[in-house]
Design a protein around this motif. Structure first.
Motif, PDB file in Angstrom:
ATOM      1  N   CYS A 129      16.730  29.479  34.785  1.00 28.90           N
ATOM      2  CA  CYS A 129      15.964  30.718  34.912  1.00 28.90           C
ATOM      3  C   CYS A 129      16.908  31.887  35.167  1.00 28.90           C
ATOM      4  O   CYS A 129      17.739  31.834  36.075  1.00 28.90           O
ATOM      5  CB  CYS A 129      14.942  30.596  36.038  1.00 28.90           C
ATOM      6  SG  CYS A 129      14.015  32.122  36.292  1.00 28.90           S
ATOM      7  N   CYS A 132      15.843  33.478  38.926  1.00 36.84           N
ATOM      8  CA  CYS A 132      16.034  32.794  40.222  1.00 36.84           C
ATOM      9  C   CYS A 132      17.122  31.736  40.166  1.00 36.84           C
ATOM     10  O   CYS A 132      17.424  31.106  41.177  1.00 36.84           O
ATOM     11  CB  CYS A 132      14.721  32.177  40.710  1.00 36.84           C
ATOM     12  SG  CYS A 132      14.179  30.762  39.724  1.00 36.84           S
ATOM     13  N   SER A 134      17.098  28.828  39.047  1.00 38.47           N
ATOM     14  CA  SER A 134      16.698  27.425  39.108  1.00 38.47           C
ATOM     15  C   SER A 134      16.909  26.764  37.745  1.00 38.47           C
ATOM     16  O   SER A 134      16.976  27.425  36.708  1.00 38.47           O
ATOM     17  CB  SER A 134      15.245  27.290  39.582  1.00 38.47           C
ATOM     18  OG  SER A 134      14.382  27.912  38.673  1.00 38.47           O
ATOM     19  N   CYS A 161      11.521  30.926  34.470  1.00 35.61           N
ATOM     20  CA  CYS A 161      10.651  29.865  34.958  1.00 35.61           C
ATOM     21  C   CYS A 161       9.245  30.439  35.185  1.00 35.61           C
ATOM     22  O   CYS A 161       9.079  31.658  35.300  1.00 35.61           O
ATOM     23  CB  CYS A 161      11.225  29.257  36.238  1.00 35.61           C
ATOM     24  SG  CYS A 161      10.991  30.262  37.718  1.00 35.61           S
ATOM     25  N   CYS A 164       8.896  32.867  38.218  1.00 33.51           N
ATOM     26  CA  CYS A 164       9.448  34.221  38.038  1.00 33.51           C
ATOM     27  C   CYS A 164       8.627  35.018  37.027  1.00 33.51           C
ATOM     28  O   CYS A 164       8.448  36.227  37.195  1.00 33.51           O
ATOM     29  CB  CYS A 164      10.911  34.142  37.633  1.00 33.51           C
ATOM     30  SG  CYS A 164      11.954  33.548  38.992  1.00 33.51           S
TER      31      CYS A 164
HETATM   32 ZN   LIG Z   1      12.817  31.620  38.170  1.00 40.61          ZN
END
Ligand SMILES: [Zn+2]
Length: 191
Positions: A129, A132, A134, A161, A164
């Motif tokens: 992502c 963030c 991730s 993601c 987000c």
């Molecule tokens: Zn994210």
């Protein structure tokens, strides 16, 4: 990625009119190529964003600021393999339908375990992502780098993601809601 603050002005075509702060670090880390500040003027912002979901989100954020003429803030992360870094992006309306984007470093800390160095590849198996940091670890499952049970993937394709994407939607709707006649941003004392 080491920048503390970075700002740039976009015109209505999302072209970069002006840059300030630590652009070089930002562009090199994100685009992975030499996009030095003196070479980016008049280029489209989207030549510096590698994935479509992130580009679409930025367009929507910029457009709602331009339409509402109100500023918007959203937090994101941009880690290095050794540092967890939290940034805040502020988008502000300017004259002539231009917008100013400011990216501020809010927090930086060292990972307990440095992550495997990763690089961007458009068709990489693993997703990461862009907001963030991730990593997609399973169907509908996203894991922050510090919570990964295995090593960070060496190649990633950037995207956004669901969490987000939801934050972007919320930021946009709050700006729209705040601008409604019932709840104007610039509240007065009545007639
Ligand atoms: Zn994210």
């Amino acid at each position: 990625m080491r920048f503390q603050q970075l700002y740039y002005v976009l015109d209505t075509q999302y072209r970069i009119l002006w840059v300030g702060g630590d652009w070089d670090e930002f562009a090199l880390a994100n685009a992975g190529e030499a996009a030095r500040s003196n070479e980016v003027l008049s280029t489209s912002l989207f030549t510096h964003i590698v994935d479509q979901p992130t580009a679409d989100a930025v367009v929507r954020l910029v457009d709602v600021v331009r339409a509402s003429q109100a500023p918007l803030r959203i937090d994101y992360r941009c880690d290095s393999p050794t540092m967890l870094r939290r940034y805040q992006m502020t988008i502000q309306p300017m004259r002539d339908d231009r917008v100013l984007l400011v990216h501020d470093l809010r927090d930086a800390r060292t990972f307990h375990q440095p992550l495997t160095h990763w690089k961007y590849r458009k068709d990489a198996h693993h997703l990461k992502c862009s907001f963030c940091c991730s990593v997609g670890t399973g169907p509908g499952e996203w894991t922050l780098p510090e919570n990964l049970t295995g090593p960070h993937p060496e190649e990633v394709a950037y995207t956004m993601c669901p969490s987000c994407s939801g934050r972007v939607d919320e930021a946009i709707s709050s700006l729209v809601a705040n601008r409604s006649p019932k709840n104007p941003v610039t509240g007065g004392f009545g007639p």
